[in-house]
Each structure stands twice: as structure tokens, then as C-alpha cells.
Design a protein around this motif. Structure first.
Motif, mmCIF file in Angstrom:
data_model
loop_
_atom_site.group_PDB
_atom_site.id
_atom_site.type_symbol
_atom_site.label_atom_id
_atom_site.label_comp_id
_atom_site.label_asym_id
_atom_site.label_seq_id
_atom_site.Cartn_x
_atom_site.Cartn_y
_atom_site.Cartn_z
ATOM 1 N N GLU A 172 0.824 -1.209 0.000
ATOM 2 C CA GLU A 172 0.000 0.000 0.000
ATOM 3 C C GLU A 172 0.859 1.260 0.000
ATOM 4 O O GLU A 172 1.929 1.303 0.600
ATOM 5 C CB GLU A 172 -0.911 0.032 1.237
ATOM 6 N N THR B 30 1.421 -2.087 -7.860
ATOM 7 C CA THR B 30 0.208 -2.822 -8.215
ATOM 8 C C THR B 30 -0.959 -2.584 -7.258
ATOM 9 O O THR B 30 -2.103 -2.872 -7.603
ATOM 10 C CB THR B 30 0.513 -4.327 -8.291
ATOM 11 N N HIS B 31 -0.686 -2.071 -6.074
ATOM 12 C CA HIS B 31 -1.779 -1.756 -5.148
ATOM 13 C C HIS B 31 -2.504 -0.500 -5.616
ATOM 14 O O HIS B 31 -1.881 0.421 -6.174
ATOM 15 C CB HIS B 31 -1.241 -1.559 -3.733
ATOM 16 N N SER B 32 -3.773 -0.439 -5.388
ATOM 17 C CA SER B 32 -4.582 0.689 -5.870
ATOM 18 C C SER B 32 -4.161 2.022 -5.272
ATOM 19 O O SER B 32 -4.426 3.080 -5.850
ATOM 20 C CB SER B 32 -6.065 0.442 -5.562
ATOM 21 N N THR B 33 -3.482 2.004 -4.126
ATOM 22 C CA THR B 33 -3.073 3.245 -3.476
ATOM 23 C C THR B 33 -1.664 3.696 -3.871
ATOM 24 O O THR B 33 -1.212 4.752 -3.424
ATOM 25 C CB THR B 33 -3.127 3.095 -1.949
ATOM 26 N N SER B 34 -0.976 2.910 -4.654
ATOM 27 C CA SER B 34 0.394 3.252 -5.064
ATOM 28 C C SER B 34 0.384 4.035 -6.370
ATOM 29 O O SER B 34 -0.523 3.885 -7.192
ATOM 30 C CB SER B 34 1.230 1.984 -5.214
ATOM 31 N N SER B 35 1.410 4.871 -6.572
ATOM 32 C CA SER B 35 1.385 5.753 -7.740
ATOM 33 C C SER B 35 2.804 6.181 -8.125
ATOM 34 O O SER B 35 3.773 5.904 -7.414
ATOM 35 C CB SER B 35 0.538 6.989 -7.455
ATOM 36 N N LEU C 270 -3.971 2.719 -16.530
ATOM 37 C CA LEU C 270 -3.417 3.077 -15.221
ATOM 38 C C LEU C 270 -3.086 4.566 -15.120
ATOM 39 O O LEU C 270 -2.379 4.988 -14.214
ATOM 40 C CB LEU C 270 -2.153 2.252 -14.959
ATOM 41 N N THR D 119 -4.637 7.059 -14.123
ATOM 42 C CA THR D 119 -5.052 7.755 -12.896
ATOM 43 C C THR D 119 -4.005 7.625 -11.787
ATOM 44 O O THR D 119 -4.054 8.361 -10.801
ATOM 45 C CB THR D 119 -6.395 7.208 -12.390
ATOM 46 N N LYS D 120 -3.067 6.692 -11.945
ATOM 47 C CA LYS D 120 -2.015 6.510 -10.952
ATOM 48 C C LYS D 120 -0.739 7.258 -11.335
ATOM 49 O O LYS D 120 0.280 7.138 -10.659
ATOM 50 C CB LYS D 120 -1.702 5.016 -10.797
#
Length: 208
Positions: free
Chosen positions: A53, A77-82, A107, A109-110
Motif C-alpha cells: 500500500e 500494483t496496489h490501488s493506493t500506489s502511484s 493506469l 489515474t495513478k
């Protein structure tokens, strides 16, 4: 229409044509495959961040987005990573390809794209926010050293910095290639880092 105006119109036409082709394409658009040989290294030294995360990665020098896509698919790969990608994008075609490839990946949005000089941007960022920094921007020694030094406070303890092109074009004057800048950075911050790998790329961990 004078010659200058004619040339400008022609360049704008090709920009628009390229943009239309990119937007209408269902395939990624890359002109180079640089970086593929380093994937096993990145897999090894970034494994601890994979799928975790809130992993934040900073990339200096993004070109057409090939490395950014790899990080997104394999580490962030976690939705909160960018990822934040900084590049001057002097070549309009490279920027169009970067935008197209990010959008096509699903991807986007990240991804935060910053079109600016890295050294101007890094000075405005907060400390201790990144887990990984990948430096592959300007190849001049002074610029590489500045990018590394300015990124260092932004990296969390335990974070990893990847410095590209340590052995790039060794026949060129030392000030025109990264090696001297990287060596100066390592000498300055040596007590606060552990060298994990040192060949064509240099990978270090921030120990404190």
C-alpha cells in the motif's frame, strides 16, 4: 505566408497527425526498447515494495513511458500506489507517445506527469515521501548529481534510488556523462547509504 510561417504550419500539421494516429491506435507506441535488460535487477531490488500500500515512486526522465509502465504493472500494483514522472519533453512526439501509452495502459489515474525541469520541481517537493526514485534524465554529470542530491531528502529511510547510465559512453568527456556525477553523489552521501548494485546502473538504499 512566409517561409517561417510555412514551416510552423507544417510542424503543427505533423503534431496533429501524430496525435490523431496515437489516439486512434490500440497498440502501445515505442521507438526504443531500452531498459528491458534491467528488469531482473528491478525485480530483485524492488521486490519488497511490490503490491504494498501507498508506495510512491519518482521517475526523472520518462521518455515514452516504457519504464513507468513496468513500474506500474510490476511494483505499484496496489490501488493506493502511484508514480510521479518528471520530464521536460522537448520532443513533442515523445510526449504524445508517453500520454498515449499511459492512457492505453488503463493506469493513467495513478500517474502524475510533470512537464518541467527536474531540478526546479524537486526543490518544491516535501521530504520523506518516496519509496523509490529512478533517475534517468539529463546525462550531464552536474545535472545527474543535482537530481540525485535533490531527490535524496525526498526519499524515505529504507527507500531505494536507481541511477541509470553509470557506464554510458565512456569515451565522452567526464562532465558530459553521468559517472562523475554519480560518484560525487555516492561520496557525499556514503555514510547514509548502502550500495546494492554497481554496474551499468547503480542502485542504493537510504540507510538513515
Amino acid at each position: 505566408m512566409n517561409v517561417k510561417e510555412g514551416l510552423l504550419t507544417r510542424f503543427l500539421y505533423y503534431d496533429v497527425r501524430l496525435a490523431n494516429l496515437a489516439l486512434g491506435s490500440s497498440a502501445y507506441s515505442f521507438t526504443e526498447h531500452y531498459g528491458d535488460q534491467f528488469r531482473p535487477l528491478w525485480d530483485r531490488y524492488l521486490a519488497e515494495f511490490k503490491g504494498q500500500e501507498n508506495i510512491q515512486l519518482l521517475e526523472i526522465g520518462s521518455f515514452e513511458g516504457r519504464s513507468a509502465l513496468w513500474f506500474l504493472r510490476n511494483i505499484l500494483t496496489h490501488s493506493t500506489s502511484s508514480i510521479i514522472c518528471i520530464d521536460v519533453f522537448r520532443n513533442r512526439m515523445h510526449e504524445l507517445r508517453f500520454d498515449h501509452n499511459m492512457e492505453l495502459s488503463g493506469l493513467a489515474t495513478k500517474v502524475t506527469k510533470i512537464k518541467a525541469r527536474s531540478q526546479d520541481t524537486l526543490k518544491l517537493m516535501k521530504n520523506d515521501i518516496f519509496n523509490v526514485v529512478y533517475i534517468d534524465g539529463s546525462h550531464r554529470a552536474a545535472d545527474v548529481q543535482a537530481d540525485a542530491s535533490l531527490s535524496w531528502p525526498l526519499l524515505k529511510p529504507g527507500g531505494v534510488v536507481i541511477l541509470d547510465d553509470y557506464l554510458w559512453k565512456m569515451e565522452k568527456p567526464s562532465e558530459e556523462r553521468p559517472q562523475m556525477g554519480i560518484d560525487n553523489f555516492l561520496a557525499k552521501y556514503g555514510p547514509d547509504l548502502d550500495v546494492l548494485h554497481k554496474e551499468y546502473q547503480v542502485i542504493v538504499r537510504k540507510s538513515k
